[in-house]
Every structure is written in structure tokens, then in C-alpha cells.
Design an enzyme around this catalytic site. Structure first.
Site: not given
Length: 262
Positions: A115-116, A219, A189, A238, A135, A236, A214
Site C-alpha cells: 500500500r505505502i 527505540e 518500514a 510515519g 518486490d 517513528h 523513522d
């Protein structure tokens, strides 16, 4: 934490989950019937164990698409035009002009075309980029795009942006060796997709001209990449737009209620 979850969950049938660790130990000691993840990523949920225990698992994969894709394009332009660097200089009182690059006409590799990745390709259309798609699960693609191997993409791309699933490292030392000098690398991702030590070496050797992360293996991130002026780091975020968060939270609640009713 795991300890807090173990203490909390025995009296609860359903949970709207963020990034808390819903591992096998937690799930076995809970009485959960439904896990409704507010977000697309599921790496913090042991889905195999959930299935064994009969726990229904939902996520909200559609909601973050536009937010993550828009942020990717915004950071891409910021990297190419050195915006954060010049902003910092000017705030420090230094009028220092820097020459950057245009996005128009660049060869761009999108690794992961869900999707992204597809939304990123759509937003890039006005910039007349040559777009390479990596992909292994892709069955068909429009004529404007090129479906290529990872090696082909790494050798030819000016800009590489990651939008794939999974936690396995796909960009390590050998992959950086394939890249053109001056490549830009973006990752919205998963934190484990890029080997950080190899990325730092590629930055030091100027193989990578700039990078954006991101997501991180651990984390909150406080590592050595914070020292690089040509690296943009975001915590993070997004999906962190008002529109996206509202949609995600509403979908998560709806999924939870649906799961509990069944």
C-alpha cells in the site's frame, strides 16, 4: 513492560494494542480473546501463539498509507535540498547557501510495493522519476514502472526508499558496496532492515549522501547516527498526522468490537 502486561491482562478479554510486547509469555498468561492493533506493523505481537490460543488479531493497515507516503516524499525533498542543514545554520546566525539536487529525473528504487510503496510511486508521478520496484511477491505492474531485482535497483538508483515488511536485514555491507556514490537512503518500514554499522561506514565513505530513518531496532534511539549532519532521524512518526491517528483509532475500536461480538 512484559511484567506490567502480565499483571494487567488476566482480567481483560480485549485490548487495543500499540507497540507493547505481546509475546508468547504474555499471551499464555492472559485471558485475551481479541487483540486490535492500532497500526499496521505486527512485529510486537506473537501471531503464531495468538492463533494457538484462539486469540483474534486485527490491525489497521490502510490508515497509515497516505501519512507515511507523504512524509517520505517530504523528507526526500528535504534530504536532496539540504533543508535541515541550512535551517540549522541560519538559526545559528550563519547565512550559508548550499547546492542540493532536484528530484525531477532521478532514478528511484522502491523496495516493497504494498500500500505505502504504491502510494509513494503515485505521489512521485509529477516529478518524472524513473521508478524501479523491488518486490518478490509482485505479480503485475504498470508500464511506467520497472520490476527489477534488489541488486539491479541498488546498482542504478539515486534514491532508495524502503517500504517492505519483515525484520530481516536486507541492506548490509555487501549491498552498500553495490550502490552508486552519492545515493540517498530512506527507511520508514522496519528498523532491522538496514545494518546500522554498515550504514555509518557508507556515510563516512560518502557512498550514501544522506539518509532518513523513522524506525530503529531499539527505540527510543540514542545511537551514533545522531552525530551525522546529513542524516534525518524521526521518532517513528510515519502515521502521526491528526487525520491518520483518528482513522486508525476508530478502526482499532471497530475491529475490537467486531472481534468481541463474534
Amino acid at each position: 513492560t512484559v511484567k506490567e502486561l502480565i499483571n494487567l491482562l488476566p482480567g481483560i478479554n480485549g485490548i487495543i494494542a500499540g507497540l507493547e510486547p505481546l509475546d508468547a509469555e504474555v499471551l499464555k498468561k492472559s485471558k485475551l480473546k481479541v487483540i486490535s492493533r492500532c497500526g499496521a506493523g505486527m512485529s510486537n505481537v506473537n501471531q503464531v501463539e495468538a492463533k494457538k490460543l484462539g486469540i483474534k488479531v486485527f490491525s489497521t493497515p490502510d490508515a497509515p498509507t497516505a501519512a507515511v507516503a507523504e512524509l517520505t516524499i517530504g523528507v526526500m525533498l528535504s534530504l536532496l535540498r539540504l533543508i535541515p542543514e541550512m535551517n540549522k545554520h541560519l538559526q545559528e546566525g550563519n547565512w550559508e547557501k548550499r547546492v542540493g539536487f532536484q528530484l525531477k529525473g532521478k532514478t528511484l528504487a522502491i523496495i516493497g510495493f504494498g500500500r505505502i510503496g504504491q502510494q509513494v510511486a503515485s505521489l512521485l508521478a509529477p516529478f518524472c522519476c524513473r521508478i524501479l520496484v523491488v518486490d518478490p511477491f509482485l505479480k503485475s505492474i504498470s508500464e511506467e514502472l520497472q520490476h527489477v531485482s534488489l541488486e539491479n535497483a541498488l546498482r542504478n538508483a539515486d534514491i532508495i526508499t524502503l517500504h517492505c515488511s519483515g525484520e530481516e536485514c536486507i541492506i548490509g555491507e555487501s549491498e552498500f558496496e553495490l550502490m552508486k556514490r552519492g545515493t540517498f537512503l530512506l527507511n520508514a518500514a522496519r528498523g532491522g532492515l538496514i545494518n546500522e554499522a554498515a550504514l555509518r561506514k557508507a556515510l563516512d565513505d560518502e557512498v550514501v549522501a544522506g539518509a532518513w530513518l523513522d524506525v530503529f531496532q531499539k527505540e527510543p534511539y540514542k545511537g551514533p547516527l545522531c552525530e551525522y549532519k546529513n542524516v534525518i532521524l524521526t521518532p517513528h512518526v510515519g502515521s502521526y498526522t491528526r487525520e491518520c491517528r483518528l482513522r486508525m483509532e476508530m478502526e482499532a475500536v471497530e475491529n475490537l468490537l467486531t472481534g468481541l461480538r463474534k
